[in-house]
Design a protein around this motif. Structure first.
Motif, PDB file in Angstrom:
ATOM      1  N   LEU A 251       0.841  -1.199   0.000  1.00  0.00           N
ATOM      2  CA  LEU A 251       0.000   0.000   0.000  1.00  0.00           C
ATOM      3  C   LEU A 251       0.876   1.249   0.000  1.00  0.00           C
ATOM      4  O   LEU A 251       1.767   1.394   0.841  1.00  0.00           O
ATOM      5  CB  LEU A 251      -0.897   0.002   1.243  1.00  0.00           C
ATOM      6  N   LEU A 252       0.620   2.133  -0.962  1.00  0.00           N
ATOM      7  CA  LEU A 252       1.237   3.455  -0.967  1.00  0.00           C
ATOM      8  C   LEU A 252       0.255   4.445  -0.369  1.00  0.00           C
ATOM      9  O   LEU A 252      -0.936   4.431  -0.705  1.00  0.00           O
ATOM     10  CB  LEU A 252       1.595   3.890  -2.395  1.00  0.00           C
ATOM     11  N   VAL A 253       0.739   5.304   0.519  1.00  0.00           N
ATOM     12  CA  VAL A 253      -0.090   6.312   1.172  1.00  0.00           C
ATOM     13  C   VAL A 253       0.471   7.684   0.821  1.00  0.00           C
ATOM     14  O   VAL A 253       1.580   8.034   1.239  1.00  0.00           O
ATOM     15  CB  VAL A 253      -0.116   6.125   2.697  1.00  0.00           C
ATOM     16  N   LEU A 254      -0.253   8.424   0.021  1.00  0.00           N
ATOM     17  CA  LEU A 254       0.145   9.779  -0.367  1.00  0.00           C
ATOM     18  C   LEU A 254      -0.533  10.763   0.579  1.00  0.00           C
ATOM     19  O   LEU A 254      -1.760  10.876   0.587  1.00  0.00           O
ATOM     20  CB  LEU A 254      -0.252  10.063  -1.809  1.00  0.00           C
ATOM     21  N   THR A 255       0.256  11.441   1.402  1.00  0.00           N
ATOM     22  CA  THR A 255      -0.300  12.379   2.379  1.00  0.00           C
ATOM     23  C   THR A 255      -0.199  13.801   1.854  1.00  0.00           C
ATOM     24  O   THR A 255       0.698  14.131   1.078  1.00  0.00           O
ATOM     25  CB  THR A 255       0.445  12.287   3.723  1.00  0.00           C
ATOM     26  N   GLN A 256      -1.120  14.646   2.324  1.00  0.00           N
ATOM     27  CA  GLN A 256      -1.115  16.045   1.892  1.00  0.00           C
ATOM     28  C   GLN A 256      -1.642  16.926   3.008  1.00  0.00           C
ATOM     29  O   GLN A 256      -2.586  16.566   3.722  1.00  0.00           O
ATOM     30  CB  GLN A 256      -1.976  16.231   0.637  1.00  0.00           C
ATOM     31  N   THR A 257      -1.018  18.089   3.154  1.00  0.00           N
ATOM     32  CA  THR A 257      -1.510  19.102   4.081  1.00  0.00           C
ATOM     33  C   THR A 257      -2.263  20.159   3.282  1.00  0.00           C
ATOM     34  O   THR A 257      -1.978  20.380   2.106  1.00  0.00           O
ATOM     35  CB  THR A 257      -0.359  19.775   4.846  1.00  0.00           C
ATOM     36  N   ASP A 258      -3.221  20.807   3.921  1.00  0.00           N
ATOM     37  CA  ASP A 258      -3.963  21.866   3.240  1.00  0.00           C
ATOM     38  C   ASP A 258      -3.105  23.102   3.015  1.00  0.00           C
ATOM     39  O   ASP A 258      -3.284  23.839   2.048  1.00  0.00           O
ATOM     40  CB  ASP A 258      -5.208  22.251   4.057  1.00  0.00           C
ATOM     41  N   VAL A 259      -2.154  23.342   3.918  1.00  0.00           N
ATOM     42  CA  VAL A 259      -1.291  24.528   3.840  1.00  0.00           C
ATOM     43  C   VAL A 259       0.151  24.108   4.066  1.00  0.00           C
ATOM     44  O   VAL A 259       0.444  23.297   4.951  1.00  0.00           O
ATOM     45  CB  VAL A 259      -1.689  25.578   4.901  1.00  0.00           C
ATOM     46  N   ASP A 260       1.058  24.634   3.238  1.00  0.00           N
ATOM     47  CA  ASP A 260       2.481  24.419   3.438  1.00  0.00           C
ATOM     48  C   ASP A 260       3.017  25.571   4.287  1.00  0.00           C
ATOM     49  O   ASP A 260       3.083  26.708   3.839  1.00  0.00           O
ATOM     50  CB  ASP A 260       3.203  24.376   2.082  1.00  0.00           C
ATOM     51  N   LYS A 261       3.364  25.278   5.546  1.00  0.00           N
ATOM     52  CA  LYS A 261       3.773  26.331   6.474  1.00  0.00           C
ATOM     53  C   LYS A 261       5.080  27.008   6.057  1.00  0.00           C
ATOM     54  O   LYS A 261       5.383  28.108   6.498  1.00  0.00           O
ATOM     55  CB  LYS A 261       3.907  25.751   7.876  1.00  0.00           C
ATOM     56  N   SER A 262       5.858  26.360   5.188  1.00  0.00           N
ATOM     57  CA  SER A 262       7.087  26.981   4.702  1.00  0.00           C
ATOM     58  C   SER A 262       6.835  27.940   3.553  1.00  0.00           C
ATOM     59  O   SER A 262       7.747  28.613   3.092  1.00  0.00           O
ATOM     60  CB  SER A 262       8.074  25.899   4.250  1.00  0.00           C
ATOM     61  N   ASN A 263       5.571  27.971   3.062  1.00  0.00           N
ATOM     62  CA  ASN A 263       5.179  28.842   1.950  1.00  0.00           C
ATOM     63  C   ASN A 263       5.931  28.537   0.659  1.00  0.00           C
ATOM     64  O   ASN A 263       6.046  29.386  -0.226  1.00  0.00           O
ATOM     65  CB  ASN A 263       5.374  30.323   2.316  1.00  0.00           C
ATOM     66  N   LYS A 264       6.410  27.319   0.524  1.00  0.00           N
ATOM     67  CA  LYS A 264       7.106  26.936  -0.708  1.00  0.00           C
ATOM     68  C   LYS A 264       6.156  26.327  -1.733  1.00  0.00           C
ATOM     69  O   LYS A 264       6.473  26.282  -2.911  1.00  0.00           O
ATOM     70  CB  LYS A 264       8.220  25.930  -0.382  1.00  0.00           C
ATOM     71  N   ASN A 265       5.014  25.852  -1.284  1.00  0.00           N
ATOM     72  CA  ASN A 265       4.108  25.139  -2.183  1.00  0.00           C
ATOM     73  C   ASN A 265       2.688  25.623  -1.974  1.00  0.00           C
ATOM     74  O   ASN A 265       2.137  25.499  -0.880  1.00  0.00           O
ATOM     75  CB  ASN A 265       4.193  23.624  -1.916  1.00  0.00           C
ATOM     76  N   TYR A 266       2.074  26.140  -3.037  1.00  0.00           N
ATOM     77  CA  TYR A 266       0.718  26.675  -2.971  1.00  0.00           C
ATOM     78  C   TYR A 266      -0.300  25.599  -2.598  1.00  0.00           C
ATOM     79  O   TYR A 266      -1.305  25.874  -1.955  1.00  0.00           O
ATOM     80  CB  TYR A 266       0.365  27.287  -4.331  1.00  0.00           C
ATOM     81  N   TYR A 267      -0.040  24.355  -2.993  1.00  0.00           N
ATOM     82  CA  TYR A 267      -1.019  23.287  -2.815  1.00  0.00           C
ATOM     83  C   TYR A 267      -0.806  22.473  -1.543  1.00  0.00           C
ATOM     84  O   TYR A 267      -1.400  21.437  -1.351  1.00  0.00           O
ATOM     85  CB  TYR A 267      -0.968  22.340  -4.026  1.00  0.00           C
ATOM     86  N   GLY A 268       0.039  22.936  -0.647  1.00  0.00           N
ATOM     87  CA  GLY A 268       0.299  22.188   0.566  1.00  0.00           C
ATOM     88  C   GLY A 268       1.479  21.251   0.383  1.00  0.00           C
ATOM     89  O   GLY A 268       2.043  21.109  -0.702  1.00  0.00           O
ATOM     90  N   GLU A 269       1.854  20.568   1.455  1.00  0.00           N
ATOM     91  CA  GLU A 269       3.024  19.690   1.433  1.00  0.00           C
ATOM     92  C   GLU A 269       2.595  18.246   1.241  1.00  0.00           C
ATOM     93  O   GLU A 269       1.589  17.787   1.784  1.00  0.00           O
ATOM     94  CB  GLU A 269       3.793  19.832   2.753  1.00  0.00           C
ATOM     95  N   THR A 270       3.360  17.500   0.440  1.00  0.00           N
ATOM     96  CA  THR A 270       3.038  16.101   0.149  1.00  0.00           C
ATOM     97  C   THR A 270       4.183  15.192   0.573  1.00  0.00           C
ATOM     98  O   THR A 270       5.358  15.560   0.489  1.00  0.00           O
ATOM     99  CB  THR A 270       2.779  15.892  -1.352  1.00  0.00           C
ATOM    100  N   ASN A 271       3.830  13.986   1.032  1.00  0.00           N
ATOM    101  CA  ASN A 271       4.809  12.952   1.377  1.00  0.00           C
ATOM    102  C   ASN A 271       4.242  11.596   0.980  1.00  0.00           C
ATOM    103  O   ASN A 271       3.014  11.438   0.816  1.00  0.00           O
ATOM    104  CB  ASN A 271       5.136  12.966   2.871  1.00  0.00           C
ATOM    105  N   LEU A 272       5.120  10.613   0.835  1.00  0.00           N
ATOM    106  CA  LEU A 272       4.693   9.287   0.393  1.00  0.00           C
ATOM    107  C   LEU A 272       5.275   8.221   1.311  1.00  0.00           C
ATOM    108  O   LEU A 272       6.460   8.266   1.667  1.00  0.00           O
ATOM    109  CB  LEU A 272       5.145   9.039  -1.048  1.00  0.00           C
ATOM    110  N   TYR A 273       4.420   7.239   1.681  1.00  0.00           N
ATOM    111  CA  TYR A 273       4.830   6.144   2.562  1.00  0.00           C
ATOM    112  C   TYR A 273       4.430   4.811   1.924  1.00  0.00           C
ATOM    113  O   TYR A 273       3.401   4.716   1.242  1.00  0.00           O
ATOM    114  CB  TYR A 273       4.175   6.279   3.937  1.00  0.00           C
ATOM    115  N   LEU A 274       5.251   3.787   2.154  1.00  0.00           N
ATOM    116  CA  LEU A 274       5.008   2.451   1.623  1.00  0.00           C
ATOM    117  C   LEU A 274       4.851   1.470   2.772  1.00  0.00           C
ATOM    118  O   LEU A 274       5.697   1.413   3.665  1.00  0.00           O
ATOM    119  CB  LEU A 274       6.171   2.025   0.721  1.00  0.00           C
TER     120      LEU A 274
END
Length: 576
Positions: A229-252
């Motif tokens: 199972l791959l789990v793609l996580t996302q935040t609504d807001v990127d607190k570092s202000n580097k990404n308009y769409y929030g921060e993403t990470n991936l776990y296996l």
């Protein structure tokens, strides 16, 4: 028995079934539809096709095109079949009955008999349908902090199992033969988010679990065997202000619990797309600021292939696992690269499918279907079909097209053997006569990203790499990035390129304070308006997923024409 390719489409007041393997003709018994159709879908095994008109739902046999069943379900906005096609779910908008009680807007039908077998209140359109095990023995739905599991043979009766997890907001059943469920609990009161997998109905201890921060929502991506199972996580807001769409990470995660890992990426920026290969042994990720990087990983998250950097954000593996499609859709140009896994990832061809909003491999892996659909785009709506070698095969235009997709395979798809040597590519069959129109259409050329005047001529800095994603495709300010324009006053003498020291001295004493040139002001306006267009594109993408928008957001989408007019008045040309 060979697989026969068929695709379906839904336009303003019509639906269609087209047998691509039979010179793009319709099934013999298929009857034309001349009424508004809100939604349509195939069964996962391709046996049936259903569509919802304002007054009923019609089920069609995909082989013959014959109408099998008409269900008395009015005002349906969502349709969904069970894996084997024996059950159909319909969703209507929530409301109240005449007696004031909530309307049971979610209904479950037996497709063989047409009988209504189960109904309940389902207010949320997101995740509206029941989830089923691949053998259809169990069906599951999410209620507050619980998943209820039903025996599909007795759907009208109380659930046979219940899994309670405090704070749970999402779940996904495994597509494998083993009955496994994955659940997600978001961050709460300083506690990390978590994903757990359970064997049904043994809910005492999870099979595997992973905790992490920075996760407001997730996407579950099971491999076809249901073993990883791959789990793609996302935040609504990127607190570092580097990404308009929030921060993403991936776990296996492996379902046995012996392996779990965060997938480490060597490039800064968002994760654009993640996809499993159909062989369940590897997966691909498109990630990083544009031009994005694409890497292929094995089942233990080790990199085994890396594709060239390119402005791409979409990844697909073919059903036979041989080909990889890497494309740039949305705000990108619509270029599609096709690679051959059996031939050391050699690129087969590049197809230009500008403005595409949908792309899919045919079940036999020999063709690609691309479509431009409304409401994402209301111009140039069309269906295009290409051979795997890049040869155009079919083209049809529509005033408004809402859906287009291949019929899923009726047969088990034969996976390629990676140990075999690279065989020659299949040759393209005879194309439909409409393909000549497709091949004659000019390709759209990218113009590069917009940069403010002070940043031109320099290497990209971190803050401008995100803009290269958005503006590379829209061609905004392309003419403004050429040599600076010179304002010309009719009848005035030309301004000399060089002045004497005396003239410079006199001019410096007499000259009034300089105002910013009109070009710089225009560029700022264009940049601001292009930003509005990108926001409108995001809202239109949400409309494509049938998400409800607020009144102010709807008004913003409706202002698209006005924004385009303002851009054109400033000299912006999307086709330059």
């Amino acid at each position: 028995m060979s697989q026969k390719n068929q695709f379906a489409f839904r336009s303003t007041k019509a639906i269609g079934l087209v047998n691509a393997s039979e010179n793009f003709t319709k099934p013999a018994a298929f009857e034309e539809v001349d009424e508004i159709v809100r939604v349509s879908c195939y069964t996962p095994n391709g046996k049936y096709y259903a569509y919802a008109s304002p007054n009923n739902v019609v089920i069609i046999d995909t082989g013959s095109g014959k109408t099998l069943r008409v269900l008395p379900a009015a005002n349906v906005y969502e349709l969904g079949f069970s894996p084997l096609g024996s059950i159909l779910g319909t969703w209507e908008r929530p409301g109240k009955e005449a007696d004031g009680n909530p309307k049971q807007n979610m209904k479950i039908w037996n497709t063989d008999t047409g009988d209504l077998i189960f109904s309940f209140v389902q207010r949320n359109q997101t995740g509206w349908n029941l989830q089923y095990t691949v053998d259809e023995k169990l069906a599951a739905r999410l209620v507050t902090n619980e998943i209820h599991f039903y025996d599909t043979a007795n759907l009208g009766k109380p659930p046979v199992f219940k899994l309670r997890v405090e704070g749970m907001s999402d779940f996904a059943l495994s597509p494998g033969r083993n009955h496994i469920v994955a659940v997600f609990v978001p961050e709460r009161k300083g506690a990390p988010a978590s994903v757990r997998t359970y064997s049904i109905p043994n809910f005492t201890r999870p099979l595997s679990q992973k905790t992490f921060f920075k996760a407001d929502k997730v996407q579950f991506k099971w491999n076809a065997l249901g073993t990883s199972l791959l789990v793609l996580t996302q935040t609504d807001v990127d607190k570092s202000n580097k990404n308009y769409y929030g921060e993403t990470n991936l776990y296996l995660l492996g379902i046995t619990g012996q392996f779990d890992s965060r997938v480490d990426l060597d490039r800064e920026g968002p994760i654009h797309d993640v996809a499993w290969n159909t062989n369940s042994k590897e997966f691909g990720i498109v990630y990083g600021y544009m031009p994005a990087k694409t890497s292929i990983y094995d089942s233990r998250a080790n990199v085994i292939h890396t594709l060239p950097l390119a402005p791409r954000n979409t990844l697909l593996f073919s059903p036979n696992s041989r080909y990889i499609m890497l494309a740039g859709f949305g705000n990108l140009q619509g270029s599609i690269d096709i690679f051959d896994r059996l031939n050391q990832m050699k690129k087969i061809t590049t197809v230009e499918a500008a403005n595409s909003t949908f792309c899919e491999f045919s079940p036999d892996s020999q063709f690609l279907l691309t479509a431009v659909t409304s409401p994402r785009l209301r111009v140039d709506n069309s269906i295009k079909i290409w051979h795997i070698t890049g040869a155009p095969m079919f083209y049809e235009e529509f005033a408004e097209l809402y859906q287009a997709f291949w019929r899923p395979s009726l047969l088990n798809v034969a996976l390629v053997d990676d140990s075999q040597s690279a065989s020659s590519l299949p040759s393209a069959p005879n194309a439909h006569e409409s393909a000549s129109k497709l091949s004659s259409k000019p390709a759209v050329k990218p113009t590069g990203a917009y940069r403010p005047p002070g940043a031109r001529g320099q290497a990209s800095t971190f803050s401008y790499k995100r803009e290269e994603l958005d503006v590379l495709s829209s061609n905004s300010a392309s003419k403004l990035q050429a040599t600076p324009r010179q304002r010309v006053v009719p009848g005035a003498a030309p301004v000399p390129e060089k002045n004497s020291k005396k003239n410079k001295s006199n001019n410096s004493q007499k000259a009034a304070p300089q105002q910013p040139p009109a070009e710089a002001s225009d560029e700022k306006k264009i940049r601001s308006l292009c930003k509005k267009l990108r926001a409108i594109d995001d809202l239109k993408a949400r409309l494509d997923k049938n998400e409800e928008l607020e009144a102010t957001q709807v008004k913003k989408v409706e202002s698209e024409g006005k924004v385009l007019e303002e851009l054109k008045a400033l000299g912006w040309n999307p086709n330059a």
